[in-house]
Design a protein around this motif. Structure first.
Motif, mmCIF file in Angstrom:
data_model
loop_
_atom_site.group_PDB
_atom_site.id
_atom_site.type_symbol
_atom_site.label_atom_id
_atom_site.label_comp_id
_atom_site.label_asym_id
_atom_site.label_seq_id
_atom_site.Cartn_x
_atom_site.Cartn_y
_atom_site.Cartn_z
ATOM 1 N N ILE A 248 -22.924 -111.369 -38.922
ATOM 2 C CA ILE A 248 -24.296 -111.852 -38.862
ATOM 3 C C ILE A 248 -25.076 -110.905 -37.961
ATOM 4 C CG2 ILE A 248 -24.014 -113.411 -36.878
ATOM 5 C CD1 ILE A 248 -25.740 -115.447 -38.536
ATOM 6 N N LYS A 249 -26.360 -110.713 -38.247
ATOM 7 C CA LYS A 249 -27.219 -109.848 -37.440
ATOM 8 C C LYS A 249 -28.318 -110.691 -36.812
ATOM 9 C CE LYS A 249 -29.815 -105.490 -37.601
ATOM 10 N NZ LYS A 249 -30.360 -104.414 -38.492
ATOM 11 N N HIS A 250 -28.559 -110.447 -35.518
ATOM 12 C CA HIS A 250 -29.573 -111.203 -34.791
ATOM 13 C C HIS A 250 -30.168 -110.316 -33.710
ATOM 14 C CE1 HIS A 250 -31.665 -114.522 -32.958
ATOM 15 N NE2 HIS A 250 -30.977 -114.414 -31.825
ATOM 16 N N ASN A 251 -31.498 -110.201 -33.707
ATOM 17 C CA ASN A 251 -32.210 -109.390 -32.700
ATOM 18 C C ASN A 251 -31.657 -107.967 -32.612
ATOM 19 O OD1 ASN A 251 -33.886 -111.544 -32.091
ATOM 20 N ND2 ASN A 251 -32.656 -112.226 -30.346
ATOM 21 N N ASN A 252 -31.488 -107.365 -33.805
ATOM 22 C CA ASN A 252 -31.045 -105.965 -33.910
ATOM 23 C C ASN A 252 -29.644 -105.716 -33.350
ATOM 24 O OD1 ASN A 252 -33.466 -104.999 -35.158
ATOM 25 N ND2 ASN A 252 -34.460 -105.084 -33.146
ATOM 26 N N ARG A 253 -28.862 -106.748 -33.227
ATOM 27 C CA ARG A 253 -27.473 -106.594 -32.808
ATOM 28 C C ARG A 253 -26.568 -107.298 -33.815
ATOM 29 N NH1 ARG A 253 -24.423 -105.088 -28.400
ATOM 30 N NH2 ARG A 253 -26.313 -104.404 -27.341
ATOM 31 N N TYR A 254 -25.412 -106.701 -34.036
ATOM 32 C CA TYR A 254 -24.456 -107.252 -34.992
ATOM 33 C C TYR A 254 -23.418 -108.096 -34.258
ATOM 34 C CZ TYR A 254 -26.453 -103.755 -38.105
ATOM 35 O OH TYR A 254 -27.327 -102.998 -38.845
ATOM 36 N N TYR A 255 -23.066 -109.209 -34.889
ATOM 37 C CA TYR A 255 -22.053 -110.104 -34.345
ATOM 38 C C TYR A 255 -20.982 -110.330 -35.400
ATOM 39 C CZ TYR A 255 -25.555 -111.072 -30.785
ATOM 40 O OH TYR A 255 -26.473 -110.940 -29.774
ATOM 41 N N MET A 256 -19.748 -110.361 -34.952
ATOM 42 C CA MET A 256 -18.630 -110.662 -35.840
ATOM 43 C C MET A 256 -17.826 -111.796 -35.217
ATOM 44 S SD MET A 256 -15.745 -108.189 -37.506
ATOM 45 C CE MET A 256 -15.122 -107.542 -35.939
#
Length: 296
Positions: free
Chosen positions: A59-67
């Protein structure tokens, strides 16, 4: 990922899963194994406690990727795994952060999504006999149990699709190996079993391998293939019709992605697809010999 009795012949629980991500300029239905880069940087958590990582959701949020992923334990415990996460600036190189969801029972398949401005997680938690929906109160670190969506059966790898304001829930009954379909009229509403349920008892498609993918007004379902043992690959299906009365899906590609060589020599069973100008794909894989497990 639920750890099943080994199909390799050894008696201990199988460990040693890793995750890789790569970018691609193709739609989900056009991807083949030839598109999977041979030189991948495999993400692992290198500490004494963790035995492997699997079931990635991007998922992407505020120009940062999360896994978000399943965090497996090396030593046999009263449970096999909990949920953890990693971050990335580019979607390819990941930094492990921490475990974020620890319960008294096994957890995996951390399906994370955004709904009306809030982040939710729908992890597999079959040992609780519930389908549990968690809500982030401090994304991505802090989550609380929001709603028990269903209880009384050991259901795994639950995903959903919203179509014409109806919520369709796809899940697998671990005891009967049936892929079930339910629907509800609201996100947290009562589930009603669909008249076409069970959808499948076939081990090549009766368990989900990631979230429903919507692309150019088409819906795709990723399905685990266990015909050559647990984790032998993923097949791709297109959802042709779905309503409260009908369900029809069509095989798009079999095999789609599958165990091959290198870090996916022994297993591959999950795909996450993040749509961008250049899409990001995450897969999990296992090569138990590389991780030091003797295969008989």
């Amino acid at each position: 990922m639920q750890i099943l009795p080994s199909f390799f012949g050894f008696t201990s629980k199988v460990r040693g899963w890793s995750i890789a991500t790569f970018r691609i300029n193709k739609g989900i239905s056009e991807i083949t194994m030839l598109d999977v880069p041979k030189q991948r940087q495999w993400f692992q958590v290198k500490n004494k406690e963790c035995g492997g990582v699997a079931d990635p959701f991007l998922i992407k949020h505020n120009n940062r990727y999360y896994m978000f992923f399943e965090y497996e334990y090396k030593k046999p415990l009263y449970k096999d795994a909990d949920i953890a996460y990693a971050t990335s600036k580019d979607g390819i190189n990941w930094t492990y952060k921490e475990k974020i969801l620890e319960e008294s029972f096994h957890q995996s398949f951390p399906y994370v999504f955004k709904m009306k401005g809030d982040f939710y997680m729908l992890p597999e938690s079959y040992q609780s006999n519930q389908v549990r929906l968690y809500k982030a109160i401090d994304f991505p670190k802090k989550w609380i149990l929001d709603t028990v969506l269903f209880e009384g059966k050991k259901l795994v790898d639950t995903i959903f699709l919203i179509k014409d304001s109806v919520y369709y829930w796809f899940t697998t009954n671990l005891n009967t190996s049936e892929l079930l379909l339910f629907y509800s009229d609201s996100f947290k509403g009562t589930w009603v079993q669909h008249p076409c349920s069970p959808i499948s008892k076939d081990i090549s498609n009766n368990r989900n391998a990631g979230a429903i993918i919507e692309e150019e007004n088409h819906y795709y379902r990723l399905a685990q293939d266990a015909t050559e043992g647990y984790g032998s690959g993923v097949n791709l299906f297109g959802i042709e019709k779905i309503s409260k009365q009908e369900y029809q899906e069509k095989l798009i590609k079999k095999p789609f992605l599958y165990k091959n060589k290198g870090m996916i020599k022994d297993a591959l069973h999950h795909v996450s697809f993040l749509e961008e100008d250049e899409h990001i794909v995450a897969i999990d894989g296992a090569n138990f010999a590389i991780r030091g497990i003797e295969i008989k």
